[in-house]
Design a protein around this motif. Structure first.
Motif, mmCIF file in Angstrom:
data_model
loop_
_atom_site.group_PDB
_atom_site.id
_atom_site.type_symbol
_atom_site.label_atom_id
_atom_site.label_comp_id
_atom_site.label_asym_id
_atom_site.label_seq_id
_atom_site.Cartn_x
_atom_site.Cartn_y
_atom_site.Cartn_z
ATOM 1 N N ILE A 58 0.844 -1.190 0.000
ATOM 2 C CA ILE A 58 0.000 0.000 0.000
ATOM 3 C C ILE A 58 0.888 1.252 0.000
ATOM 4 C CG2 ILE A 58 -1.763 1.276 1.290
ATOM 5 C CD1 ILE A 58 -2.551 -1.411 2.595
ATOM 6 N N LYS A 59 0.677 2.121 -0.973
ATOM 7 C CA LYS A 59 1.413 3.386 -1.045
ATOM 8 C C LYS A 59 0.901 4.338 0.049
ATOM 9 C CE LYS A 59 3.754 2.777 -5.010
ATOM 10 N NZ LYS A 59 3.967 1.350 -4.889
ATOM 11 N N GLY A 60 1.718 5.334 0.370
ATOM 12 C CA GLY A 60 1.398 6.258 1.450
ATOM 13 C C GLY A 60 0.095 7.011 1.268
ATOM 14 N N ASP A 61 -0.207 7.429 0.022
ATOM 15 C CA ASP A 61 -1.454 8.183 -0.174
ATOM 16 C C ASP A 61 -2.674 7.306 0.085
ATOM 17 O OD1 ASP A 61 -0.550 6.939 -2.681
ATOM 18 O OD2 ASP A 61 -2.283 7.901 -3.608
ATOM 19 N N GLU A 62 -2.617 6.042 -0.331
ATOM 20 C CA GLU A 62 -3.732 5.123 -0.076
ATOM 21 C C GLU A 62 -3.856 4.833 1.414
ATOM 22 O OE1 GLU A 62 -5.190 0.591 -1.091
ATOM 23 O OE2 GLU A 62 -3.676 1.498 -2.403
ATOM 24 N N PHE A 63 -2.724 4.655 2.090
ATOM 25 C CA PHE A 63 -2.709 4.435 3.535
ATOM 26 C C PHE A 63 -3.363 5.616 4.256
ATOM 27 C CE2 PHE A 63 -0.084 5.489 7.384
ATOM 28 C CZ PHE A 63 -0.686 4.573 8.251
ATOM 29 N N LEU A 64 -2.956 6.833 3.898
ATOM 30 C CA LEU A 64 -3.506 8.016 4.558
ATOM 31 C C LEU A 64 -4.988 8.205 4.241
ATOM 32 C CD1 LEU A 64 -0.482 10.449 4.193
ATOM 33 C CD2 LEU A 64 -1.178 9.123 6.205
ATOM 34 N N GLN A 65 -5.397 7.793 3.051
ATOM 35 C CA GLN A 65 -6.820 7.854 2.711
ATOM 36 C C GLN A 65 -7.611 6.889 3.598
ATOM 37 O OE1 GLN A 65 -7.754 7.061 -1.399
ATOM 38 N NE2 GLN A 65 -9.857 7.749 -1.162
ATOM 39 N N ARG A 66 -7.077 5.696 3.807
ATOM 40 C CA ARG A 66 -7.748 4.724 4.694
ATOM 41 C C ARG A 66 -7.825 5.260 6.126
ATOM 42 N NH1 ARG A 66 -5.604 -1.353 3.164
ATOM 43 N NH2 ARG A 66 -6.023 -1.256 0.942
ATOM 44 N N VAL A 67 -6.728 5.860 6.588
ATOM 45 C CA VAL A 67 -6.717 6.451 7.929
ATOM 46 C C VAL A 67 -7.782 7.537 8.013
ATOM 47 C CG1 VAL A 67 -5.373 7.890 9.518
ATOM 48 C CG2 VAL A 67 -4.292 5.923 8.402
ATOM 49 N N HIS A 68 -7.863 8.368 6.986
ATOM 50 C CA HIS A 68 -8.838 9.460 6.965
ATOM 51 C C HIS A 68 -10.272 8.936 7.060
ATOM 52 C CE1 HIS A 68 -10.221 13.510 6.206
ATOM 53 N NE2 HIS A 68 -11.060 13.031 5.318
ATOM 54 N N GLU A 69 -10.541 7.811 6.398
ATOM 55 C CA GLU A 69 -11.890 7.229 6.450
ATOM 56 C C GLU A 69 -12.234 6.760 7.860
ATOM 57 O OE1 GLU A 69 -11.636 4.222 3.416
ATOM 58 O OE2 GLU A 69 -11.653 5.711 1.803
ATOM 59 N N ILE A 70 -11.229 6.275 8.600
ATOM 60 C CA ILE A 70 -11.448 5.776 9.962
ATOM 61 C C ILE A 70 -11.482 6.936 10.961
ATOM 62 C CG2 ILE A 70 -10.521 4.308 11.809
ATOM 63 C CD1 ILE A 70 -8.932 2.840 9.557
ATOM 64 N N ARG A 71 -10.489 7.817 10.851
ATOM 65 C CA ARG A 71 -10.332 8.934 11.775
ATOM 66 C C ARG A 71 -9.939 10.207 11.022
ATOM 67 N NH1 ARG A 71 -9.792 7.376 17.503
ATOM 68 N NH2 ARG A 71 -11.120 5.560 17.512
ATOM 69 N N PRO A 72 -10.923 10.950 10.522
ATOM 70 C CA PRO A 72 -10.605 12.160 9.746
ATOM 71 C C PRO A 72 -9.891 13.244 10.558
ATOM 72 C CG PRO A 72 -12.978 11.931 10.066
ATOM 73 C CD PRO A 72 -12.346 10.698 10.605
ATOM 74 N N ASP A 73 -9.954 13.167 11.891
ATOM 75 C CA ASP A 73 -9.341 14.190 12.743
ATOM 76 C C ASP A 73 -7.830 14.055 12.859
ATOM 77 O OD1 ASP A 73 -10.157 11.771 14.080
ATOM 78 O OD2 ASP A 73 -9.523 12.676 15.968
ATOM 79 N N ILE A 74 -7.268 12.924 12.453
ATOM 80 C CA ILE A 74 -5.817 12.731 12.535
ATOM 81 C C ILE A 74 -5.133 13.585 11.469
ATOM 82 C CG2 ILE A 74 -3.941 11.071 12.190
ATOM 83 C CD1 ILE A 74 -5.734 8.910 13.337
ATOM 84 N N VAL A 75 -4.071 14.285 11.871
ATOM 85 C CA VAL A 75 -3.282 15.076 10.933
ATOM 86 C C VAL A 75 -2.368 14.108 10.175
ATOM 87 C CG1 VAL A 75 -1.516 16.854 10.699
ATOM 88 C CG2 VAL A 75 -3.378 17.141 12.350
ATOM 89 N N LYS A 76 -2.431 14.202 8.847
ATOM 90 C CA LYS A 76 -1.695 13.270 8.000
ATOM 91 C C LYS A 76 -0.637 14.014 7.199
ATOM 92 C CE LYS A 76 -5.886 12.430 7.102
ATOM 93 N NZ LYS A 76 -6.550 12.904 8.302
#
Length: 130
Positions: free
Chosen positions: A68-86
């Motif tokens: 998984i590339k970083g942008d896809e990873f951060l997109q998944r994180v955003h879907e779970i917790r949009p409040d996390i600064v990425k």
């Protein structure tokens, strides 16, 4: 009260060690520091933190990693917790992908390798309201 965690994700151990050292130097014992050598491991660590009711207000991730590339990873994180600064740390990310990620709101900041320690730490402080 649980401490907050800063998570760093990169497939290069030397980068992770450098980031962790810089973060500890800047923030000391104010945070806990977790490292992951892949996006998959990063997602597992986040799951464990959330199960333990711990916060991870900041994630610093590489872009070019196996699987998984970083942008896809951060997109998944955003879907779970949009409040996390990425924050994306990269040496070779596609500019169109970065702009799209920023526009879609799942990327807060981008730093290019080799990064400026002062700029990265100041950005983290700013996002954390320190």
């Amino acid at each position: 009260m649980n401490k907050k965690v800063i998570l760093c994700v990169d497939d290069e151990k030397i980068i992770l060690n450098s980031l962790k050292k810089q973060l500890k130097t800047r923030f000391g014992s104010e945070f806990l520091y977790e490292i992951a050598e892949s996006a998959e491991e990063g997602l597992e660590i986040l799951d464990e933190l959330f199960e333990d009711n711990m916060e991870a207000p900041i994630i610093v991730s590489d872009w070019y990693m196996p699987g998984i590339k970083g942008d896809e990873f951060l997109q998944r994180v955003h879907e779970i917790r949009p409040d996390i600064v990425k924050i994306l740390l990269t040496g070779q990310a596609d500019t169109a992908i970065i702009e799209s990620a920023k526009k879609d709101g799942y990327l807060n900041e981008v730093f290019y390798k080799p990064w400026s320690q002062d700029e990265l730490m100041s950005s983290i402080e700013s996002h954390l309201g320190l």
